[in-house]
Design a protein around this motif. Structure first.
Motif, PDB file in Angstrom:
ATOM      1  N   ASP A 198      -1.292  49.354  94.077  1.00 45.11           N
ATOM      2  CA  ASP A 198      -1.322  50.298  92.918  1.00 45.11           C
ATOM      3  C   ASP A 198      -1.090  49.355  91.537  1.00 45.11           C
ATOM      4  O   ASP A 198      -1.888  49.635  90.472  1.00 45.11           O
ATOM      5  N   ALA A 202      -4.453  47.342  91.289  1.00 47.58           N
ATOM      6  CA  ALA A 202      -5.475  48.391  90.928  1.00 47.58           C
ATOM      7  C   ALA A 202      -5.489  48.626  89.509  1.00 47.58           C
ATOM      8  O   ALA A 202      -6.431  48.935  88.875  1.00 47.58           O
ATOM      9  N   ARG A 246      -8.628  51.887  95.327  1.00 40.81           N
ATOM     10  CA  ARG A 246      -7.927  52.402  94.349  1.00 40.81           C
ATOM     11  C   ARG A 246      -8.591  52.359  92.979  1.00 40.81           C
ATOM     12  O   ARG A 246      -8.432  53.110  92.176  1.00 40.81           O
ATOM     13  N   ARG A 306       5.239  51.850  93.165  1.00 44.93           N
ATOM     14  CA  ARG A 306       5.792  52.843  94.273  1.00 44.93           C
ATOM     15  C   ARG A 306       5.417  52.486  95.610  1.00 44.93           C
ATOM     16  O   ARG A 306       6.037  52.738  96.539  1.00 44.93           O
ATOM     17  N   VAL A 307       4.206  51.893  95.821  1.00 47.43           N
ATOM     18  CA  VAL A 307       4.011  51.107  97.198  1.00 47.43           C
ATOM     19  C   VAL A 307       4.245  49.753  97.098  1.00 47.43           C
ATOM     20  O   VAL A 307       3.511  49.137  96.259  1.00 47.43           O
TER      21      VAL A 307
END
Ligand SMILES: Cc1cc2nc3c(=O)[nH]c(=O)nc-3n(C[C@H](O)[C@H](O)[C@H](O)COP(=O)(O)OP(=O)(O)OC[C@H]3O[C@@H](n4cnc5c(N)ncnc54)[C@H](O)[C@@H]3O)c2cc1C
Ligand SMILES: Cc1cc2nc3c(=O)[nH]c(=O)nc-3n(C[C@H](O)[C@H](O)[C@H](O)COP(=O)(O)OP(=O)(O)OC[C@H]3O[C@@H](n4cnc5c(N)ncnc54)[C@H](O)[C@@H]3O)c2cc1C
Lengths: 324, 249
Positions: free
Chosen positions: A71, A74, A103, A183-184
């Motif tokens: 993320d 991206a 993404r 978060r990932v």
């Protein structure tokens, strides 16, 4: 402008990234666009001057960008696209490259054509692309209606070429990452133990299919492999689904793609989803009892007969040769 | 635990493709259909998770009425509920369109876990799952080959050349599954019989404007010339000759 989003591993550009730069330069040549590359990660700036034959390199260095943070990457790429307004965005069609671009496409609400193998430029702009379908066994010509055109390049669709010329202008590019962008993240990497020769490194691969009949029968393929230089044993989906072999041995569309000097297919019918995994073999030798089996249309050498007789006879002969 | 699995009905082609005369699609006159392999494993994973943690599983597809066959196959294996987003023009849906219809349908259904295939078997766009995750504002990890649920989080692993990458993600979350995560079960006879009676929730969906438009399909070139080395064990000397030529012995 064409934006090439590149991947690095262990401080170096990946082969597929070099292919992406080559494709971007090709496209630029046909369309009169300039090429800007985007490098993201920890310690990537050292790589920027090596990218010859393109105009600009954007470098997004961030100490938090270690390992795969899809993320965050991206977010940076989407930001670069908004700010630089490229006409075409190209990234490697690897697992991570396709994930990243999906993404980016989702963030910007744009179409994405993955695993392209061919680009059609007319009158200075990109009209269509050919992309790979069914893991490479069919090709699809697609028109992209949204702009910029987001594309990924199928791995090894072309060979990476180096270019001469001045080093590119390097521009640092900073982006504020939000909590959500992080978060990932990869928590841990568990290295896999290397046992024996891997299917992708082997020079000879011996594949077994339904004709093997049992897990037990694969022992003779192992024995055959041990008598050849640099050989490994693979399987079809029928063999892995029957638990004769682990899934990691599966060759094909949803397994591994191999490119050995020789692929020996034993009791394999030659389904397209299997053959797409071994089509880059220099030579294919098929052993099958059915002369009508489709594999004979996709092989260089054919042996018609029962593998349960032929393979043991071959082993015996090779042993004799070794002994004498 | 509420688990969603999104599957796609794809032609089960074996030995070769035939294209329709306008080269726009795979000719499916004489072929059966199947669930894409990665998604077959996603179905299996959903069943195992519910067996272990309790709750319910739902299978969803966007496609024609005929796709009930794949939904019922999933039910026969142990999935509890099924949703058909009916689109007879499914061939003209692009990944963004498919994702928006899926997201719109499931957004208020309270799924803890949304499973997709990493890429579909036919069109291989690698993006429907990721797009759904963004539309629902959920974390997403792709290419998963191991998944474990602990309390309110998921431990997901992806296999790379260097080893197993481990991700820890709070639920709800989206994962795209790769074949090899498990070995899918076959449905039992009883499962097949009772799957016929399970009602399938149906909803007609309309297609938004496309971003990608297919122009044609074509076959890549295959260029191998077959040389028959012989029949049965008689061929062994010839095989050895070829092995020697290639430096394999
Ligand atoms: C979307 C999709 C993805 C897929 N991905 C993959 C993939 O990644 N890899 C893969 O392998 N498959 C894949 N498949 C499955 C594929 O379509 C075939 O079903 C599979 O490859 C067939 O395996 P097989 O050749 O072992 O078996 P079969 O097709 O059953 O062929 C067995 C062959 O063995 C021969 N034989 C039998 N006995 C003997 C004997 N004693 N001596 C000599 N020959 C004998 C027979 O004549 C026959 O030709 C996929 C399918 C789909 C739909
Ligand atoms: C001219 C044309 C012809 C087409 N022909 C076909 C065709 O023959 N068959 C066909 O199915 N589509 C066809 N499509 C539609 C289109 O290719 C895809 O259904 C859609 O764009 C999703 O792409 P994908 O499946 O490659 O996505 P991917 O991103 O590769 O799929 C990832 C995952 O998303 C989920 N998923 C994908 N599609 C669906 C779905 N429909 N329902 C539920 N979950 C899904 C699955 O879990 C899948 O593993 C055609 C499109 C065009 C323009």
């Amino acid at each position: 402008m064409i934006l090439a989003i590149l991947e690095t591993t262990k401080g170096a550009l990946t082969e597929t990234s070099l292919e992406t730069v080559t494709a971007a330069r090709d496209l630029a040549h046909k369309s009169n666009y300039s090429v800007t590359a985007l490098l993201m990660g920890k310690g990537v700036s050292a790589l920027a001057p090596t990218l010859k034959g393109i105009q600009t390199v954007l470098v997004a260095e961030d100490s938090r960008l270690e390992g795969y943070l899809p993320d965050a990457l991206a977010g940076i790429a989407a930001h670069a696209i908004r700010q630089k307004s490229p006409k075409i965005v190209l990234a490697p069609g690897t697992e991570t490259g396709n994930d990243l671009m999906a993404r980016v496409a989702a963030r910007l609400n744009l179409g994405l054509a993955t695993n392209c193998v061919e680009f059609f430029v007319e009158g200075g702009s990109l009209k269509r692309v050919t992309r790979s379908n069914w893991g490479g066994s069919l090709l699809e010509e697609v028109e992209i209606l949204s702009s910029p055109a987001l594309l990924t390049l199928a791995p090894h669709a072309l060979a990476a070429q180096s270019a001469d010329g001045a080093a590119p202008v390097v521009e640092s590019f900073s982006v504020t990452l939000s909590e959500k962008d992080l978060r990932v993240w990869m928590k841990e990497l568990i290295p896999t133990e290397k046992k024996g020769i891997s299917l992708t490194d082997a020079k000879v691969v011996i594949g077994g299919g339904r004709g093997m009949g049992s897990a037990e029968a694969f022992k003779m393929l192992e024995e055959l492999a041990s008598l050849l230089h640099n050989a490994a044993v693979g399987a079809t989906r029928v063999a892995t689904n029957n638990n004769w072999r682990p899934h990691s041995d599966q060759i094909g569309q949803t397994g591994v793609q191999i490119a050995p000097d020789l692929y020996i297919a034993c009791g394999i019918s030659g389904a397209i989803q299997h053959m797409v995994g071994c089509k880059n073999s220099k030579k294919i030798l098929a052993i099958n009892k059915d002369p009508e089996a489709p594999i004979f249309q996709r092989a260089d050498y054919g042996v018609i007969g029962d593998l349960h007789q032929i393979v043991p006879a071959l082993i015996a002969e090779l042993k004799k040769l070794k002994g004498g | 635990m509420k688990v969603l699995v999104c599957i796609k009905r794809v032609p089960d082609t074996g030995g070769g493709f035939k294209l329709t005369s306008d080269s726009m699609r795979v000719d499916t006159t004489n072929v059966g259909f199947a669930i894409s392999p990665h998604e077959e494993c996603a179905v299996e994973e959903a069943i195992r998770i519910i067996e272990k943690h309790g709750g319910s599983s739902t299978v969803l597809t966007l496609g024609p009425q005929a796709a009930q066959e794949q939904l019922r196959e999933a039910i026969a294996k142990g999935i509890n509920n099924a949703i058909l987003l009916e689109a007879e023009d499914y061939e003209f849906w692009d990944p963004a369109a498919t994702a928006s219809a899926i997201a719109e349908t499931v957004k208020s259904m309270g799924f803890d876990l949304l499973l997709f295939g990493n890429e579909s078997a036919d069109t291989c766009n690698y993006q429907v799952g990721v797009r759904v995750a963004y539309l629902l504002d959920l974390p997403c990890v792709t290419g998963i080959k191991a998944l474990e649920i602990q309390n309110n989080k998921a431990i997901a692993k992806r296999e790379t050349k260097d080893g197993w990458e481990v991700y820890e993600v709070p639920l709800p979350a989206v994962f795209t599954i790769r074949e090899g995560i498990n070995t899918p079960r076959h449905p039992s006879l009883r499962g097949i019989m009772s799957a016929k009676k399970v009602p399938i929730e149906q909803k007609k969906v309309t297609r938004p404007a496309p971003q990608l438009v297919r122009k044609a399909l074509k076959k890549p070139q295959e260029g191998r010339q077959l040389e028959i080395l012989g029949q049965g064990v008689e061929a062994v000397p010839k095989i050895i000759e070829k092995l020697r030529e290639m430096g394999a012995i």
